[in-house]
Design a protein around this motif. Structure first.
Motif, short mmCIF file in Angstrom:
data_model
loop_
_atom_site.label_atom_id
_atom_site.label_comp_id
_atom_site.label_asym_id
_atom_site.label_seq_id
_atom_site.Cartn_x
_atom_site.Cartn_y
_atom_site.Cartn_z
N ILE A 170 0.86 -1.19 0.00
CA ILE A 170 0.00 0.00 0.00
C ILE A 170 0.89 1.23 0.00
N GLY A 171 0.52 2.23 -0.81
CA GLY A 171 1.30 3.46 -0.90
C GLY A 171 1.37 4.18 0.43
N THR A 172 2.56 4.66 0.77
CA THR A 172 2.77 5.37 2.03
C THR A 172 2.56 6.87 1.89
N GLY A 173 2.50 7.36 0.67
CA GLY A 173 2.39 8.79 0.44
C GLY A 173 3.76 9.46 0.30
N GLU A 174 4.81 8.74 0.63
CA GLU A 174 6.17 9.26 0.49
C GLU A 174 6.58 9.16 -0.98
N VAL A 175 6.85 10.32 -1.58
CA VAL A 175 7.16 10.38 -3.01
C VAL A 175 8.60 10.80 -3.20
N VAL A 176 9.28 10.16 -4.15
CA VAL A 176 10.65 10.52 -4.52
C VAL A 176 10.70 10.74 -6.03
N TYR A 177 11.67 11.52 -6.46
CA TYR A 177 11.84 11.87 -7.87
C TYR A 177 13.22 11.39 -8.32
N PHE A 178 13.23 10.42 -9.22
CA PHE A 178 14.48 9.84 -9.71
C PHE A 178 14.51 9.93 -11.23
N GLY A 179 15.72 9.97 -11.78
CA GLY A 179 15.89 9.80 -13.21
C GLY A 179 15.49 8.38 -13.57
N ALA A 180 15.26 8.10 -14.85
CA ALA A 180 14.77 6.78 -15.27
C ALA A 180 15.71 5.65 -14.86
N GLN A 181 17.00 5.85 -15.02
CA GLN A 181 17.95 4.79 -14.67
C GLN A 181 17.98 4.55 -13.16
N CYS A 182 17.97 5.61 -12.38
CA CYS A 182 17.96 5.45 -10.92
C CYS A 182 16.64 4.86 -10.44
N ALA A 183 15.54 5.23 -11.09
CA ALA A 183 14.23 4.68 -10.73
C ALA A 183 14.23 3.17 -10.97
N ALA A 184 14.80 2.75 -12.09
CA ALA A 184 14.87 1.32 -12.40
C ALA A 184 15.73 0.60 -11.37
N ARG A 185 16.84 1.20 -11.03
CA ARG A 185 17.74 0.60 -10.03
C ARG A 185 17.04 0.48 -8.67
N ALA A 186 16.36 1.54 -8.28
CA ALA A 186 15.70 1.56 -6.97
C ALA A 186 14.53 0.57 -6.90
N ALA A 187 13.80 0.44 -8.00
CA ALA A 187 12.63 -0.44 -8.02
C ALA A 187 12.98 -1.88 -8.37
N GLY A 188 14.20 -2.10 -8.85
CA GLY A 188 14.59 -3.45 -9.26
C GLY A 188 14.00 -3.86 -10.60
N TRP A 189 13.71 -2.88 -11.44
CA TRP A 189 13.14 -3.12 -12.76
C TRP A 189 14.16 -2.72 -13.82
N THR A 190 13.79 -2.97 -15.08
CA THR A 190 14.61 -2.47 -16.18
C THR A 190 14.17 -1.03 -16.47
#
Length: 126
Positions: free
Chosen positions: A38-58
């Motif tokens: 469930i979403g916590t409401g905590e939002v972060v802003y990442f570049g696409a590559q960092c977002a992929a790294r953080a989420a464990g996705w491509t």
């Protein structure tokens, strides 16, 4: 590792909060999820590559999810804008040129109307 949901993109934030890279064209908006997903409401802003790294996705998966979230937000905004125009401005939104005729008669731009709607609804224009 944190779990995230992709909430779309924004051009308002151009700095990656993970690596600190600046002057990006835009960033991916990620919302942290709790252990139950469930979403916590905590939002972060990442570049696409960092977002992929953080989420464990491509990167491709992140961009696809961001595009889907942006498209959904645009469709929701458009539907609510049409309902607002129908209810507030008394326009027949099923008529193809009703909004254009109203704009011509009042001298308002589409941006003016979107801003009025945003003020009334609390939704950010897309």
């Amino acid at each position: 590792m944190n779990a995230y949901r992709v909430n779309g993109t924004t051009a308002d934030v151009t700095e990656c909060e993970l690596c600190g890279r600046v002057e990006l064209k835009g960033t991916v908006v990620l919302e942290a999820l709790d252990v139950e997903g469930i979403g916590t409401g905590e939002v972060v802003y990442f570049g696409a590559q960092c977002a992929a790294r953080a989420a464990g996705w491509t990167v491709r998966e992140v961009r696809k999810a961001a595009k889907s979230a942006d498209d959904l937000r645009r469709r929701e905004f458009a539907a609510r804008f049409r309902a607002w125009a129908r209810d507030t401005l008394a326009l027949d939104v099923t008529r193809p040129y009703a909004l254009a005729d109203y704009r011509h008669a009042t001298g308002k731009t589409l941006g003016d109307l979107k801003a009025e709607f945003a003020d009334a609804s609390g939704l950010l224009p897309v």
